[in-house]
Design an enzyme around this catalytic site. Structure first.
Site, PDB file in Angstrom:
ATOM      1  N   ASP A   1     -80.503 -20.101  83.205  1.00  0.00           N
ATOM      2  CA  ASP A   1     -79.298 -20.725  83.764  1.00  0.00           C
ATOM      3  C   ASP A   1     -78.048 -19.918  83.448  1.00  0.00           C
ATOM      4  O   ASP A   1     -77.145 -19.818  84.272  1.00  0.00           O
ATOM      5  CB  ASP A   1     -79.159 -22.160  83.242  1.00  0.00           C
ATOM      6  CG  ASP A   1     -80.027 -23.116  84.050  1.00  0.00           C
ATOM      7  OD1 ASP A   1     -80.030 -22.998  85.292  1.00  0.00           O
ATOM      8  OD2 ASP A   1     -80.725 -23.947  83.445  1.00  0.00           O
TER       9      ASP A   1
ATOM     10  N   HIS B   1    -103.718 -29.573  91.849  1.00  0.00           N
ATOM     11  CA  HIS B   1    -104.253 -29.816  90.507  1.00  0.00           C
ATOM     12  C   HIS B   1    -105.378 -28.843  90.172  1.00  0.00           C
ATOM     13  O   HIS B   1    -105.567 -28.455  89.024  1.00  0.00           O
ATOM     14  CB  HIS B   1    -104.729 -31.269  90.402  1.00  0.00           C
ATOM     15  CG  HIS B   1    -103.588 -32.213  90.209  1.00  0.00           C
ATOM     16  ND1 HIS B   1    -103.570 -33.475  90.697  1.00  0.00           N
ATOM     17  CD2 HIS B   1    -102.407 -32.038  89.572  1.00  0.00           C
ATOM     18  CE1 HIS B   1    -102.426 -34.060  90.370  1.00  0.00           C
ATOM     19  NE2 HIS B   1    -101.705 -33.201  89.700  1.00  0.00           N
TER      20      HIS B   1
ATOM     21  N   GLU C   1     -76.391 -22.340  77.885  1.00  0.00           N
ATOM     22  CA  GLU C   1     -76.851 -21.845  79.187  1.00  0.00           C
ATOM     23  C   GLU C   1     -75.759 -21.958  80.251  1.00  0.00           C
ATOM     24  O   GLU C   1     -75.982 -21.668  81.412  1.00  0.00           O
ATOM     25  CB  GLU C   1     -78.128 -22.563  79.627  1.00  0.00           C
ATOM     26  CG  GLU C   1     -78.052 -24.067  79.605  1.00  0.00           C
ATOM     27  CD  GLU C   1     -79.377 -24.754  79.967  1.00  0.00           C
ATOM     28  OE1 GLU C   1     -80.285 -24.094  80.480  1.00  0.00           O
ATOM     29  OE2 GLU C   1     -79.480 -25.959  79.738  1.00  0.00           O
TER      30      GLU C   1
END
Ligand code: PEP
Ligand code: MG
Length: 572
Positions: free
Chosen positions: A456, A190, A432
């Site tokens: 993709d 984080h 895609e």
């Protein structure tokens, strides 16, 4: 001069005097207490955790302003740790049974958690131990009446530290913290996410060598792009980095003139340059860059960084915030695209031999309609506040689009029955999968727009897994087959009167700009950092020049040939 290498987690170059914060590594000495002190110690622990809770509530408020609502969720997770039915009760039970002070008991519980987390396969979850340590550290500081570690610098510094907790990082003044390096940490921590949000160059995972006393007060360079730290640079290295930093600044200034300007070719054809986002921190950066809208909101991040499904209401709040902040500009919300390399552990999806070819995204919706309906309800309701569009990922056939539409119809009927305000909105799909590109003319009859997902599209066209290093040389958006599928898709869309964008990583490739203009894309969606450069680059070409290059590209036989044409025509 000494050069250290770590993981660059937040880009940019920082140069300044180092401030070494080597936390006392001394372990807290186990401290036994008497039986009659147990109750008082437990009360002290409860008071300390209550104070930390109060601090956290304030922190969440200021963090939401600094790094956006979604990123500030990190600190909601800290509240959850405090309220965890196991965490504090375990500490209490150790105080009670082992007759030790609260700090000793906390250390024991954290150690146990560390061990448990270290055995988890998933890197993201494994690194969540830093959040437990952050919260535990805050309680211990209260118990020991220790001030938080120094974060309020009075002069700009480069901080070298063992590790930085998320709460420390968000409290730093970005004007005083030029950059930081940490001995520990990881890309998905984080702290790294917050550093990127605050645009503070950062390198983590450098190891203990970073904490050598000699490094204190040295002139230090943090190269966040390359994960390099240079201590006490020679005059020539310092000069080189000063120049790099200066040219970076100049580029930023020159690009700033493209903010909030429409991108247009020399002869006046406009192309929308929108932005890709995954969370509200990204949204703030898109707004800063004067993006023409959101071309792709990858909503899966709303589902991934948590332990249970986000409710309809939680999603509604986020979608509405985006719509309102973008004012009238379009916001394309992509429905949940899970599976492949994106996992949601709490959904309990079975492991698959070929996850990219498996049970993912739209394919899952029809078996788990409750997940999908909650998302669609939230999107449709939020659309009342702005210019939202829905986009389905992973479409390979007309049937899938029709099924998706039928669920939208069901959801609309529900909303009407319940008396909700909602808006009718444009519905589009990602192109895609090669089958979608090949039948784009048929699909264009079913939807309002296309957005080509080259990330993709490349992997499915070339049968090269986008995450597999061994086939990375095969994975190229310059492959003539990919260029042909893009051209085919745009042509089909336009012949049916719908608009078409492109939102994969290829969109940010400056060499491909003439191709995008030449094939006739209506929109390009890139990450915040590429918006201004893309707008500038579109302005370097006439449509005629771009079309000439495009015709040549569509006649090529190999990646090498494409690269040759593009590099020879480049106007960089
Ligand atoms: C893509 O596939 O090109 C795309 C933009 O989506 P993602 O990277 O999220 O799969
Ligand atoms: Mg995709």
């Amino acid at each position: 001069m000494e050069k250290l290498v770590g993981i660059g987690v937040s880009p940019g170059i920082a140069i300044g005097k180092a401030y070494l914060r080597n936390k006392e590594l001394k372990e807290h000495q186990r401290s036994d207490i008497m039986k009659n002190q147990v109750e008082a110690e437990i009360t002290r622990l409860k008071q300390a955790s209550r104070q930390v809770k109060e601090d956290l509530v304030l922190l969440i408020k200021s963090a939401s302003e600094k790094i956006g609502l979604t990123n500030a969720e990190i600190f909601n997770a800290h509240l959850l740790i405090l309220d965890d039915p196991e965490f504090i009760p375990q500490v209490i039970s150790i105080i009670d049974q082992e007759k030790v002070d609260a700090v000793t008991a906390i250390n024991k519980v954290v150690k146990k958690y560390s061990l448990l987390f270290s055995q988890v396969q998933d890197e993201y979850i494994r690194t969540r131990i830093s959040d437990v340590e952050d919260v535990a550290g805050q309680i211990k500081d209260k118990l020991l009446r220790k001030d938080r570690d120094k974060t309020d610098f009075t002069e700009p510094v480069i901080l070298l530290a063992d590790d930085l907790t998320p709460s420390e990082t968000v409290l730093m003044d970005p004007d005083m913290l030029l950059g930081f390096a940490a001995a520990g940490g990881s890309k998905t921590s984080h702290t790294a996410i917050i550093a990127r949000c605050l645009e503070i160059p950062a390198v983590v995972g450098v190891g203990e060598v970073l904490l050598s006393k000699e490094n204190d007060s040295e002139v230090t360079i943090i190269d966040g792009d390359n994960g390099i730290i240079i201590l006490n640079p020679t005059p020539s290295v310092l000069d080189e980095y000063n120049k790099k930093q200066e040219s970076r600044k100049q580029l930023i200034t020159s690009l700033n003139s493209f903010k909030n300007r429409k991108a247009a070719t020399v002869d006046g054809r406009t192309i929308e340059v929108a932005g890709n986002m995954g969370n509200l921190g990204d949204l703030n950066r898109l707004l800063e860059q004067g993006s023409d809208g959101v071309g792709l909101f990858r909503t899966e991040f709303l589902y991934m960084e948590r332990e249970k499904l986000p409710s309809e209401e939680e999603q509604f709040i986020v979608y509405r915030e985006i719509a309102l902040k973008m004012a009238e500009k379009p916001v394309i919300i992509r429905t949940l695209d899970i599976g492949g390399d994106k996992n949601i552990p709490y959904l309990g999806l079975p492991a698959e031999p070929n996850p990219f070819l498996g049970y993912r995204a739209t394919r899952m919706y029809f078996n788990r309609p409750e997940i999908y309906k909650a998302q669609l309800r939230a999107i449709l309701r939020a659309a009342f506040s702005g210019n939202i569009k829905i986009m389905f990922p992973m479409i390979s056939s007309v049937q899938e689009v029709r099924k998706a539409h039928s669920i939208i119809r069901e959801v609309k009927a529900e909303l009407i029955r319940e008396g909700h305000d909602f808006s009718d909105i444009e519905v589009g799909i990602m192109v895609e999968i090669p089958s979608a590109a090949i039948i784009a003319d048929v699909l264009a009859d079913e939807v309002d727009f296309f957005s080509i997902g080259t990330n993709d599209l490349v992997q499915y066209t070339l049968a090269a897994d986008r995450t597999n290093k061994s086939v990375s040389d095969l994975y190229s958006h310059y492959h003539p087959a990919v260029l042909k599928l893009i051209s085919l898709t745009v042509e089909a869309a336009h012949s049916k009167g719908i608009w078409v964008g492109l939102c994969g990583e290829a969109a940010a490739d400056p060499l491909l700009i003439p191709f995008f203009i030449g094939v006739g894309l209506d929109e390009i969606s890139v990450s915040a950092g590429s918006i201004l450069r893309t707008k500038r680059d579109i302005g370097k070409w006439t449509v005629t020049e771009a079309m000439e290059i495009t015709h040549k590209l569509l006649r090529t036989k190999s990646v090498e040939e494409v690269e040759f044409i593009l590099s020879n025509s480049s106007k960089e």
